[in-house]
Every structure is written in structure tokens, then in C-alpha cells.
Write an enzyme that holds these catalytic residues in place. Structure first.
Site: not given
Lengths: 217, 87, 699
Positions: A87, A194, A196
Site C-alpha cells: 500500500c 494488504h 498482513e
């Protein structure tokens, strides 16, 4: 691999990235950008997390890209250190010239946070070399400036640098629905979704680990 | 006749301008221009192409339009018509 | 006040304002302090309440208003509102992990209200997303009484270790006071008597609403948390309304101590601020630390690391006074208590004449067509329609804690990293019901927010509220306020959710046209789930599940019954017996079941006459009545018998009223004009109606 998650002023997915990497057993440190220059040699991999470094003022990623920390990251990339930008991290890597293209304002002109499906398009990146081409990954996006643009799309395809594409709806108007690209060498990867945030079933899935687990090698 | 009307919307002079302040501190000053550059303000720039009989009318139309449609909010913004040019 | 100099008068006037002193509301709000709970470690006395959730963790939460600035400059008004509430949570020593934004606007048919809403959401997006705190779990309501005064409330929730909790007060004599952030002339409007520097021309160049800097806030959060970790910070407080005057006097007053500060040391953003201006400036992104002298170096190092401006501006004394110097000259010397404990005003209240909303009789023969029209119109009404347009603009995932996503759950459900637990948070208010009966409407808001939280499986444990009203000088408004506080107190008592703090916003009325907002208490309920894996969302999961209506359709709120029903739902979810769960809220059972179908893309057949009710009600009433204390749940057929048995044990009415299926149709079977009839809704049509309202209005 020992990984540094670099914290810039305004990074906000730094702790999330550290959490996700540690969950799967990667030795990970959160490293403040000013400190990185002193201890960079301790690390085998670098993750540049999402967020709003310096508030995204002027252009997302541009101020971080101008720090001496990022100048050092650029040098390290030449010695094949794996570098993952997520990002805002992706935006920083393009601003720093480590990745091709630019990330401009979403075509909707607004911030978008939702889960999307992306497909694996290239195994050139070290992070995707073990993934199956055209396999699908589900992950959230959350950005206002994630529309990928480049002046030489053909070159990217010719060199196999297009790593991820959005499947179905193109959420931000990216050229050819591109969600992630790698450098010529394959050691630097940037993507808008994302990984994560897709690191545990209880928060919606763990496809992101398929990318992050390269740091385990 | 067509006129080009250039407008600038920026925060009021005594309002904070976090974007300009950050650009000044983190890019300009850090990049070696501390002695030369003392302020940066950021804002929005809009350029209108408008049909009017003369330049004053063009200016008036755009001024009214920007007020009426809340292109800026006088509570926080300073609005300037920086240029009117006949096309 | 003749003996005070102008700086002192300014300090007193700021601290005795309604905004800082709660002078009108305090006598009424006192009633909340009678409700105690051993979970609540810090209650009403501090900036934000602290709730023990076990395993060494605490949750800090609070709701506040930013109505007036947002009505004139919605973007920056909403943004700086978030900034303020984040500081309130941060200054207790915990990391903010959740933002909720309860909003109230006039009808979106009016362009001005559409502009307001777009700008408010834009401000929240700008500030909230950048701060790295997810936004979800808020609520939104539309009513014409908000046409001239929109309401922008904002709540924040923080989580931390119990040992890191810091009181907002000074500690030992000799402790240093470190002010972080720069001070400008922000928030010193219209006050000209003591400020010689500001001329009228320059005043026109100054915005009436502050501009927030979310980036600076994010840096302040990280620096503050790191400073607390050192163990040298003995107390801290944010600078909000009342600025340095409020921070110093309240920190000193709470500890029965005094402070001495030196204004020439305060880092300034503008030149030539007078002592008066420095004392009352409300510049954003500032914090006051009380630091043990031995920690000065360690704290300075952290603040330097984050490029923050700061200065040690004074120290703690034992005098009980706020002593202010400027370049060695004493400019103010006041007892801290005079500032921090201002006198109250006892307002008069009077009951307005009875308020009613007209209802029309319906005839049985018309029922099927009425029901069809009603369900569509409810689903597309602003108060019920899908909030997707709003929440996709908010980063609701950052933090890797969000378990249930906003497309399948109206409640914010976040896991607590490092534990098995999760918290559930929901804001709610119903201004129409509160207008009709302030006591019942406010008690109902507490009950309904608790019900939302319980519907995911969390036990409601604490409450914070924001009271939004017109002028307290109007006896009828003050009556509305007093009555609704009485209602909330009674509800909190029975539902075991003590009030841990909040905010009062008066004067939400338009002087020109006399429009006063409907009384709008907004309630935030915190719930705790012991096992995060048990959280249940509202979407139907499978075909062939049983649909069970729990609770009677009966008009009046009965708090004891509410409590029993809530406890039972939490138990059912704890036993993993439910596959989906939703409280019956706006639009009654009909809307609830439609939302379960739409969000799960699973269809259902409902037999309306089976819906439990005391009174004789027709099908239309059974479907759309907004009775309290009811839930709609689904369960696999295997578990159904156990659920019904359990509800019998608990003496709570419950009945299987239908089943889920794959027909792409939501069907309601009724007994219309004595002939059995079925009303069918094509699921994609319902979804389209429900989803389209905000995108089509706001683009």
C-alpha cells in the site's frame, strides 16, 4: 530471514505487519526510519508497511522516498535484498524509483476499503515464485491513491513484471487492473492490497501469508 | 466569447496549512533550501472556461458560481480569481 | 470578579463556560454516579472511563460531540472532532483502536444536507484513516429537526495494559510539566478585549473552525505511548477546550496540588501571543505531561525522535494554586479548584404538552399490498438503508482486529491481540422516540445498544453517552434533558452498564427560525466476548436453518425483561447454538429478517402469525412494530430443540417462525382476510433497494 519493518512518520500498518510476520514465525523488528541507517546490516529482508507517511502530503510516498533511509534501501536492493512494499509502501517504492509506474488517485476520487480478489500473474518476484499462475488471493484494499499508471505497459508485460491483477471489478481504475508489480530483478515487490490484513481466518482469511511466508526462507 | 478564469482556493492566511507546513519542513528545508524558502502554502487550483460578453462578466459568473455551489467555504477558505484571459 | 486581572478573568471565564464546566448538566448527570461495577476502574471523575476486561487488559472509551463547528465547516469540524476524542483516550495511557461516528442530518432531499453529509464523511475519512484507527460501529439518523443543526458525535475506544493507565492529574511536588506541540491563536475567536495583537482585519483571515493535522496526531500517538512505556510519565492530559488553563488547573485540582508555569517557554507557532492568548488557545495536537524529574532526559529523547516541538514549562507545587509567569512577571495566580470545580446552575424544567405522531388505521384486506410497500420503503429510508457507501470510505480493517465486517454486522467487533477475548461496541440513539417520550426514548437507546452488542455474543459491561439538546435555558429542553438522563440511569442500573463518562452538547438550535433539534442522547455500549471465535454476525449462513423469533412483540419497554433476554442471547451464543443473530431494531422484525437474507444471500420463508406477541396484532404490526427486547436468530435444525428448551427454562417467549432456503425469495405467509396468502419478495430486488439510497443521493 531476519526482517525489518520500517516505520516512517505516519506509517500505520507497521504494527500489523510485525504482528502478521511474527505469527508465522518470522524474526521481525520494527525499525524506526532514522535508526535503520545504523542497523541495516542486521537484516536480510525489508518490509515497507502501509499507512500515510508524512500524511500523504503533496503525493503519497514522496516525502518518505526523499529520506536518506530510502536512499539506503535503494542501495540495498541492488544487493538482492528482498523488499516488500504494501500500500503506502508500494507508493514509496515507486516514488523512490525502485518500482516502475505511479499510483494516482482512485478513479472514484474516494478512499476505498473492501475485500478484493487478485490473481497471480507472474512468478518473477521472489515473493511469488512458488505460487501458481492465475491462482486467486483474497485480501482487503484500503487506499485513496492506488490507481496504477505507467507510460510503458508493454515493457512491464515483456519483462514479466506484472505480478498481481484485480479480478472482477477494478476497484480503483488501475491500468489493466494491475494490483502489484516487481522490479526487473524480482527482489522488490509492491502491491496495493494488504497481505498482513489477510493473515488469520478470524479476520477474514489468510491468503496474505502466501506472500509473507517468503520471509520464512 | 470564451474566457479562461483561473481560481485559487487556499486555507485562510491565518489558518493552519498542515500540508504546506510539512512540505516546507520535510522536503524543502531538509533538501537544503532552509535559508532561501520560508513558507509553503498548498491549495487547489481550478481553471474554468466560460462563455461571457466581457472579462468582468466572466469573472462575475465564476465568482457567483463558486459561492453558490460551495466550491469553497468562506469559513476556512480564501478564494482568489488569479487571472481572466480571453480565448 | 473585580479583583482579578484580565488573564485571570479570561481563565475563569473559559473554565466556567458551559462547554468546560458542565454547569447546567452536572446536577442532573450526578445520578449516573450511583451505578457502580467492579469492572469500572475509573468512572466519571476522569477524561474517559476505564473498564477492566480481564487478563490484565483495560478498555478506555468515550463519546463526544463536535456539532457546532461541523455545522459551519463540516469537513474540518468532523476531522478535528476525531482529533479531540483520540487525545481523550490517548491521555489515559492506552492505544486508540476504534472510532465510531454517530451522525444526525436533516433530509437528504435538501442539497445543503447532502453537502454536509459528504463533507462530514470526507473529514472523517481524511482524519480517521490517516490516524491508523479503524472506523466502524457508528450510527446515522435523518430527521428534519437536524436541518439547521447537524450532529457530529464521535467515540473512541482504546485498549492497553492495566499498569499503563495514567490519571489526568499531577503527582509529586517538583514533577516537571512538559508541553508537547505548538501553540497558536486557534480557538480564540471574538475575544478582543485582552488581545491587542489581533486587529479586525487579521480576524477576517482567521478561520472560525480549526484545521486538523491527522499526520501530527499519528506522530503524537506514537510518541505519547512510547513516553508512557518509560515509566517516567506520572500523569498526562490533552489540551482541548480551555487549552492550557484547563489542562493545568484540572491536573492540579484533581491531585489537590498546584502548578507553576512560565509562558515564555511555551513553543509558539505564531509571534507575539499575549499571556492571555497562550492560556486559552485551543490549538490542536497538544499534550501536557507530568514527568518525574529523573525522566526528563528519557522523555526528551523520545520527543526529539519524533520531531515534536516541546518544552518544560513548569513544575508541580504544593500550593493548590495555578501560578503563571511570563518573563518573570506574575500574570495569574488562582486556586486550581476555583477553575476546575466551578459552581453549578440549577435550571428550571417544565414538561411540554403531550407529543404524538399520527398513525392511520389499516384494513386487513389491504395488508399484503401495504406490507409490500412498507418493506421496500423502510429498506430504502435513510435511517435503515445499507451503510455501504459510508463504511467503504472508512478504513475499517487497519489494526488487524476487525472480526466481523460491516457488511454482515452493525456492531464493531474487534479481537484483543494477545488474548482470546474480543470487544463489541455500538452507538445508538433514536431521536423520534426520545422526542415523544424522553424517558422511554433514552432508556430505549441504552437497551437497544445493549441488544446490538449482545447480538454478536458480547456481554454489555459499560456505557458512555453524548447528550445533544437545544438550549438548557429553555425549561422544556431542560425537562427533555433531565427526563432522558433519568431514563438512561434506570436502564444502565438494570442492564448493569454503568456510565463511564461522556459529553453534553447544548444550544443545538437555530436562533433565527426557532428550530430546536429533537432531544438526541446518543449511547455507546461496550461489550466483552470471552471467546473471540464465538462471535456471530447477522447474515444467514445456510439454507434449511430454523429462524427463531425471540421475545414478545409488546409496545412498552420492560427493562427487567430486556436484561433477561440479553443475558439469554449471550448464553446461546456462548453455547455455539446460533448461526446468525440480529436485534430487532429500526423497521422491526420484517427489516431484521430482510437484512439477514440480503447480507447472507440466503432466502427465507416466514410465517407471520407465529411471531410471539401478547396483544392481538395484525400481520403488518407484527412485522414492523419496533418493540424492544427482541432478537431474530437462526440455528441449524439439530440445535433448534435445545434452543427452544433453553428459552422455556428462562421463561422468554421464542418460536420457530420459518426456515432459510435457496429460492432467492423472501416470503411472508400471513392470514389475510381469513385466507392464507403469501407475500413474496425477490431477494435481488430487496438488495437493490437497500443498497441504492446513499450511492444515488451522494454519488
Amino acid at each position: 530471514m531476519k526482517v525489518a519493518v520500517i516505520q516512517f512518520l505516519g506509517s500505520n500498518c507497521d504494527l500489523d505487519s510485525v504482528w502478521a510476520l511474527r505469527q508465522i514465525g518470522v524474526t521481525t523488528d520494527l525499525v524506526y526510519y532514522k535508526d535503520f541507517e545504523e542497523i541495516y546490516y542486521k537484516y536480510d529482508g525489508i518490509l515497507i508497511p502501509g499507512g500515510f507517511s508524512w500524511g500523504d502530503y503533496l503525493r503519497a510516498g514522496v516525502i518518505a522516498a526523499n529520506t536518506s533511509c530510502m536512499k539506503l534501501v535503494c542501495e540495498l536492493s541492488e544487493s538482492d535484498v528482498p523488499i516488500l512494499g504494501i500500500c503506502n509502501g508500494f507508493q514509496i517504492l515507486t516514488e523512490a524509483g525502485l518500482l516502475p509506474g505511479a499510483l494516482i488517485r482512485n478513479d472514484s476520487l474516494s478512499f476505498i476499503c473492501k475485500w478484493v480478489t487478485i490473481s497471480v500473474e507472474s512468478k518473477k518476484s521472489v515473493f511469488t515464485k512458488d505460487l501458481v499462475i492465475k491462482s486467486q488471493l483474497k485480501m482487503p484494499i484500503a487506499h485513496g491513491e492506488g490507481r496504477f499508471a505507467t507510460d510503458d505497459l508493454n515493457k512491464l508485460y515483456k519483462n514479466n513484471q506484472v505480478v498481481f491483477k484485480y479480478l472482477g471489478e477494478n476497484p480503483n481504475g488501475s491500468m489493466d487492473a494491475i494490483a502489484g508489480v516487481t522490479n526487473l530483478n524480482g527482489n522488490v515487490l509492491g502491491l496495493m492490497p494488504h497481505p498482513e490484513r489477510a493473515s488469520d481466518n478470524i479476520i477474514g482469511g489468510k491468503d496474505g501469508l502466501k506472500i509473507l511466508k517468503y520471509f520464512l526462507t | 466569447m470564451k474566457f479562461l478564469v483561473e481560481t485559487i482556493i487556499e486555507n485562510l492566511p491565518l489558518a493552519r496549512n498542515p500540508e504546506g507546513e510539512t512540505i516546507l519542513r520535510e522536503l524543502v528545508h531538509r533538501g537544503g533550501y532552509k535559508d532561501l524558502v520560508s513558507d509553503v502554502r498548498s491549495g487547489k487550483y481550478l481553471r474554468f472556461t466560460v462563455e461571457a460578453d466581457h472579462s468582468n462578466e466572466a469573472k462575475e459568473i465564476i465568482f457567483d458560481l463558486c459561492n453558490k455551489l460551495r466550491i469553497f467555504n468562506p469559513i476556512v477558505h480564501k478564494f482568489t480569481i488569479s487571472k481572466v484571459e480571453k480565448l | 470578579m473585580n479583583n482579578f486581572n484580565e488573564v485571570e478573568e479570561g481563565m475563569i471565564s473559559v473554565m466556567h463556560s458551559e462547554h468546560c464546566s458542565y454547569k447546567s448538566s452536572r446536577p442532573i448527570l450526578k445520578a449516573f454516579s450511583q451505578i457502580k461495577s467492579k469492572r469500572v476502574l475509573i468512572g466519571l471523575e476522569q477524561d474517559a472511563g476505564v473498564v477492566d476486561i480481564g487478563d490484565g487488559y483495560v478498555v478506555v472509551f468515550k463519546i463526544e460531540s463536535h456539532n457546532h463547528p461541523s455545522s459551519i465547516e463540516p469537513f474540518h469540524g468532523a476531522a478535528t472532532g476525531i482529533g479531540g476524542i483520540i487525545r481523550d483516550i490517548l491521555c489515559m495511557g492506552v492505544r486508540p483502536i476504534l472510532l465510531l461516528d454517530p451522525l444526525r442530518f436533516g433530509s437528504l432531499e435538501k442539497p445543503h444536507n447532502r453537502w454536509l453529509m459528504k463533507e462530514v464523511v470526507g473529514g472523517i475519512v481524511n482524519y480517521g484513516n490517516c490516524s491508523g484507527i479503524p472506523t466502524l460501529g457508528g450510527d446515522i439518523e435523518f430527521d428534519e429537526s437536524f436541518d439547521t443543526n447537524c450532529l457530529v458525535n464521535v467515540a473512541c475506544v482504546g485498549v492497553g495494559k492495566v499498569e499503563n493507565i495514567k490519571p489526568s492529574q499531577v503527582k509529586d511536588v517538583g514533577d516537571l510539566l512538559i508541553l508537547v506541540g505548538t501553540t497558536g491563536r486557534d480557538g480564540i475567536h471574538g475575544v478582543t478585549f485582552a488581545s491587542r495583537v489581533i486587529t479586525e482585519e487579521s480576524e477576517a483571515d482567521r478561520p472560525a473552525v480549526q484545521i486538523g493535522d491527522p499526520f501530527a496526531k499519528k506522530v503524537l500517538i506514537e510518541a505519547t505511548l512510547e513516553a508512557i512505556e518509560t515509566g517516567f510519565v506520572n500523569g498526562l492530559k490533552d489540551l482541548g477546550g480551555g487549552g492550557l488553563t484547563c489542562a493545568t488547573s484540572e491536573m492540579a485540582g484533581a491531585a489537590e496540588k498546584g502548578v507553576e508555569i512560565h509562558l515564555e517557554k511555551v513553543p509558539l507557532r505564531e509571534e507575539n501571543l499575549s499571556p492571555y492568548e497562550i492560556m486559552i488557545s485551543e490549538s490542536q495536537e497538544r499534550m501536557l505531561f507530568c514527568v518525574a524529574p529523573s525522566g526528563k532526559e528519557a522523555i526528551s529523547k523520545i520527543l526529539d525522535k519524533y520531531n515534536l516541538s516541546y518544552a518544560c514549562i513548569g513544575h508541580v507545587t504544593d500550593t493548590g494554586r495555578v501560578l503563571v509567569f511570563n518573563n518573570g512577571t506574575k500574570v495569574a495566580d488562582l486556586p486550581a479548584k476555583l477553575l476546575s470545580d466551578p459552581p453549578v446552575i440549577h435550571r428550571t424544567s417544565s414538561k411540554p404538552k403531550i407529543r404524538e405522531i399520527s398513525t392511520s388505521n389499516v384494513y386487513a384486506a389491504d395488508l399484503p399490498i401495504l406490507i409490500e410497500k412498507k418493506l421496500y420503503s423502510l429498506l430504502e429510508s435513510g435511517n435503515i438503508a445499507s451503510r455501504r457507501w459510508i463504511y467503504t470510505h472508512y478504513d475499517h480493517e487497519v489494526g488487524v482486529r476487525t472480526i466481523l465486517k460491516p457488511n454482515v454486522c452493525d456492531v464493531a467487533v474487534l479481537r484483543i491481540l494477545g488474548t482470546k477475548k474480543a470487544i463489541a461496541v455500538k452507538s445508538f440513539g433514536n431521536s423520534v422516540q426520545t422526542y415523544l417520550s424522553p424517558y422511554d426514548g433514552a432508556a430505549g437507546a441504552v437497551a437497544e445498544a445493549c441488544r446490538y452488542v449482545a447480538s454478536v455474543g458480547a456481554k454489555p459491561v459499560a456505557m458512555s453517552n453524548c447528550c445533544n439538546y437545544g438550549s438548557p435555558e429553555n425549561p422544556e429542553v431542560f425537562w427533555e434533558f433531565s427526563e432522558s438522563v433519568r431514563g438512561m440511569v434506570d436502564a444502565c442500573k438494570v442492564l448493569d452498564t454503568p456510565c463511564t463518562g461522556g459529553n453534553v452538547s447544548f444550544y443545538n438550535e437555530d436562533e433565527e427560525n426557532g428550530i430546536i433539534i429533537k432531544p438526541s442522547p446518543v449511547v455507546v455500549i461496550l461489550g466483552v466476548l470471552e471467546d473471540q471465535t464465538k462471535a456471530v454476525s447477522m447474515n444467514f449462513k445456510n439454507p434449511d436453518d430454523s429462524i427463531i423469533a425471540i421475545g414478545n412483540t409488546v409496545t412498552r419497554l420492560d427493562l427487567q425483561r430486556e436484561k433477561k433476554t440479553i443475558d439469554m442471547i449471550v448464553e446461546l451464543i456462548d453455547k455455539r447454538l446460533l448461526t446468525a443473530s440480529i436485534p430487532c431494531s429500526r423497521g422491526g422484525l420484517g427489516v431484521s429478517v430482510a437484512k439477514m437474507c440480503i447480507s447472507g444471500d440466503v432466502s427465507a420463508l416466514i410465517r407471520i402469525p407465529l411471531i410471539p406477541s401478547y396483544d392481538h396484532m395484525n400481520e403488518y404490526e407484527l412485522l414492523f412494530d419496533e418493540s424492544h427486547s427482541r432478537f431474530m436468530v437462526s440455528a441449524s435444525e439439530d440445535n433448534t430443540a435445545e434452543i427452544i428448551k433453553f428459552t422455556k427454562q428462562k421463561e422468554i417467549p421464542a418460536r420457530i417462525i420459518g426456515k432459510t432456503n435457496n429460492s432467492q425469495e423472501l416470503a411472508f405467509v400471513g392470514n389475510f382476510s381469513n385466507t392464507l396468502d403469501t407475500i413474496r419478495f425477490h431477494l435481488p430486488d430487496l438488495k437493490e433497494k437497500w443498497e441504492k439510497t446513499f450511492p444515488s443521493m451522494l454519488g
